[in-house]
Design an enzyme around this catalytic site. Structure first.
Site, mmCIF file in Angstrom:
data_model
loop_
_atom_site.group_PDB
_atom_site.id
_atom_site.type_symbol
_atom_site.label_atom_id
_atom_site.label_comp_id
_atom_site.label_asym_id
_atom_site.label_seq_id
_atom_site.Cartn_x
_atom_site.Cartn_y
_atom_site.Cartn_z
ATOM 1 N N ARG A 162 0.864 -1.179 0.000
ATOM 2 C CA ARG A 162 0.000 0.000 0.000
ATOM 3 C C ARG A 162 0.901 1.229 0.000
ATOM 4 O O ARG A 162 2.039 1.168 0.466
ATOM 5 C CB ARG A 162 -0.923 0.002 1.226
ATOM 6 C CG ARG A 162 -1.831 -1.227 1.316
ATOM 7 C CD ARG A 162 -2.647 -1.207 2.594
ATOM 8 N NE ARG A 162 -3.519 -2.375 2.709
ATOM 9 C CZ ARG A 162 -3.203 -3.511 3.285
ATOM 10 N NH1 ARG A 162 -1.984 -3.654 3.826
ATOM 11 N NH2 ARG A 162 -4.048 -4.514 3.347
ATOM 12 N N LYS A 187 -2.140 -2.706 7.710
ATOM 13 C CA LYS A 187 -3.285 -2.314 8.525
ATOM 14 C C LYS A 187 -3.309 -3.121 9.817
ATOM 15 O O LYS A 187 -2.994 -4.309 9.827
ATOM 16 C CB LYS A 187 -4.579 -2.555 7.745
ATOM 17 C CG LYS A 187 -4.764 -1.625 6.547
ATOM 18 C CD LYS A 187 -6.087 -1.902 5.850
ATOM 19 C CE LYS A 187 -6.309 -0.947 4.696
ATOM 20 N NZ LYS A 187 -7.597 -1.213 4.002
ATOM 21 N N HIS A 259 -2.352 2.722 -5.792
ATOM 22 C CA HIS A 259 -2.936 1.425 -5.441
ATOM 23 C C HIS A 259 -3.083 0.524 -6.663
ATOM 24 O O HIS A 259 -3.205 -0.700 -6.528
ATOM 25 C CB HIS A 259 -4.297 1.632 -4.779
ATOM 26 C CG HIS A 259 -4.625 0.590 -3.749
ATOM 27 N ND1 HIS A 259 -3.990 0.516 -2.528
ATOM 28 C CD2 HIS A 259 -5.517 -0.438 -3.761
ATOM 29 C CE1 HIS A 259 -4.476 -0.496 -1.833
ATOM 30 N NE2 HIS A 259 -5.404 -1.098 -2.568
ATOM 31 N N ARG A 262 -0.549 -2.135 -6.756
ATOM 32 C CA ARG A 262 -0.870 -3.263 -5.855
ATOM 33 C C ARG A 262 -1.817 -4.226 -6.570
ATOM 34 O O ARG A 262 -1.643 -5.445 -6.504
ATOM 35 C CB ARG A 262 -1.496 -2.719 -4.571
ATOM 36 C CG ARG A 262 -1.916 -3.777 -3.555
ATOM 37 C CD ARG A 262 -2.354 -3.063 -2.265
ATOM 38 N NE ARG A 262 -3.018 -3.947 -1.336
ATOM 39 C CZ ARG A 262 -2.398 -4.744 -0.464
ATOM 40 N NH1 ARG A 262 -1.075 -4.780 -0.446
ATOM 41 N NH2 ARG A 262 -3.090 -5.484 0.381
ATOM 42 N N HIS A 285 -3.529 -9.622 3.158
ATOM 43 C CA HIS A 285 -4.981 -9.673 3.290
ATOM 44 C C HIS A 285 -5.371 -10.515 4.493
ATOM 45 O O HIS A 285 -4.763 -11.547 4.764
ATOM 46 C CB HIS A 285 -5.616 -10.273 2.035
ATOM 47 C CG HIS A 285 -5.565 -9.373 0.841
ATOM 48 N ND1 HIS A 285 -5.584 -9.834 -0.452
ATOM 49 C CD2 HIS A 285 -5.480 -8.023 0.744
ATOM 50 C CE1 HIS A 285 -5.531 -8.818 -1.294
ATOM 51 N NE2 HIS A 285 -5.459 -7.715 -0.591
#
Length: 334
Positions: A162, A187, A259, A262, A285
């Site tokens: 990211r 994240k 993005h 990605r 993920h």
């Protein structure tokens, strides 16, 4: 005696005690929530006709929240995803208030019932290998800024990081010896390790030679030596895409952002036959469903799968329901 307004103290406690201390939220989450509340308070103050300092907790009603979300989507032309992110920040605060001060639980319950908005799920826009090459060829690598942009975009494509993960990159997170890899923090402060191509490592080494940084300092900086911002990267990328589109016409119809690299990494890994669980780990993920989204997007992979199945062979044999006349006669009697 006039009752004091508890709203400022509750909002301050939400950010300082709840998000920062108890939840250990990342600085990016805190800033995102901060921006939401800045916009919401200004919106309510303008509608009420007073200043932000006069806003009471009762003013932040479910009706005002719905009006703000409508303004976010239509007045500010935000996406449904942006609208839902704003709502998540507001919901988080009212969940905190419901636990902190039960006196306001009825109001909190009303706000918490404001639903997220479903958005249509579309295939992610990704770049073909030729389009990636065309964009990477645009930065002027004879200049420090051009070399930096070329390395950054190459790193995004190699790692599938990211944009903020890439901008937070420090030299200490890179293993320059074989096997070359990089440690990224995504994240939820989740850590993952991604392999690096030797070419990417060479580019990073050359950039650090031209613009030395301490091991704990960010690699990608602006002309003043300050950490590069995502908005600056988007601006520069738009310029490169515009130039690349002159030779690769397919780029004209695509909305390319950092993005997009990605997305390209994920789809190209799928096309190369890499196992989907490996790709999930590569991209960081949480759910395999998110990764499967990229498997569905690759048209070339679908075409190859179709070729393996082949077209059904023609047959002159009538279906069984036509051959069995007695069955049809029986059905007619019903």
């Amino acid at each position: 005696m006039k009752k004091s307004n508890p709203f400022p103290a509750l909002l301050r406690a939400f950010f300082q005690e709840w998000l920062a201390e108890q939840r250990s939220a990342s600085v990016h989450t805190i800033r995102s929530y901060r921006d939401t509340w800045r916009l919401l308070l200004r919106f309510i103050a303008e509608r009420k006709g007073g200043g932000v300092a006069r806003i009471m907790l009762a003013d932040v009603s479910a009706g005002e929240v719905r009006a703000f979300l409508h303004h976010t989507e239509h007045g500010r032309r935000g996406t449904i995803g942006t609208r839902n992110c704003r709502l998540a920040a507001i919901r988080s605060f009212f969940s905190f208030v419901a636990d902190k001060d039960p006196e306001y639980i009825a109001q909190c319950a009303e706000v918490l019932t404001v639903p997220l908005k479903r958005e249509p799920t579309s295939a992610p826009c990704y770049l073909e290998p030729g389009e990636v090459e065309a964009i990477l060829a645009q930065p002027d690598r004879s200049t420090i800024e051009g070399a930096r942009d070329h390395v950054l975009l190459s790193f995004l494509y190699n790692s599938g990081a990211r944009i903020q993960e890439a901008l937070d990159l420090c030299a200490e997170a890179i293993r320059f010896e074989a096997p070359t890899c990089v440690r990224l923090y995504g994240k939820g402060r989740k850590e993952r390790i991604c392999p690096l191509w030797p070419e990417t490592v060479t580019l990073l080494k050359k950039l650090l030679e031209r613009q030395p940084r301490a091991t704990g300092e960010r690699i990608f900086v602006n002309r003043y030596g300050e950490p590069l911002g995502a908005s600056g990267v988007r601006f520069k990328l738009a310029t490169y895409v515009e130039e690349a589109a002159k030779s690769v016409s397919t780029l004209r119809s695509k909305h390319v952002t950092p993005h997009s690299f990605r997305h390209a990494t994920a789809v190209h890994l799928v096309a190369a036959g890499v196992d989907i669980t490996v790709i999930r780990s590569w991209l960081g993920h949480v759910s395999l469903d998110t990764t499967n989204h990229y498997a569905q997007a690759n048209l070339e992979t679908k075409r190859k799968a179709l070729e393996q199945v082949g077209a059904p062979a023609a047959s002159n044999v009538p279906p069984s329901w036509k051959r069995d006349a007695s069955l049809m006669e029986w059905l007619d009697t019903l």
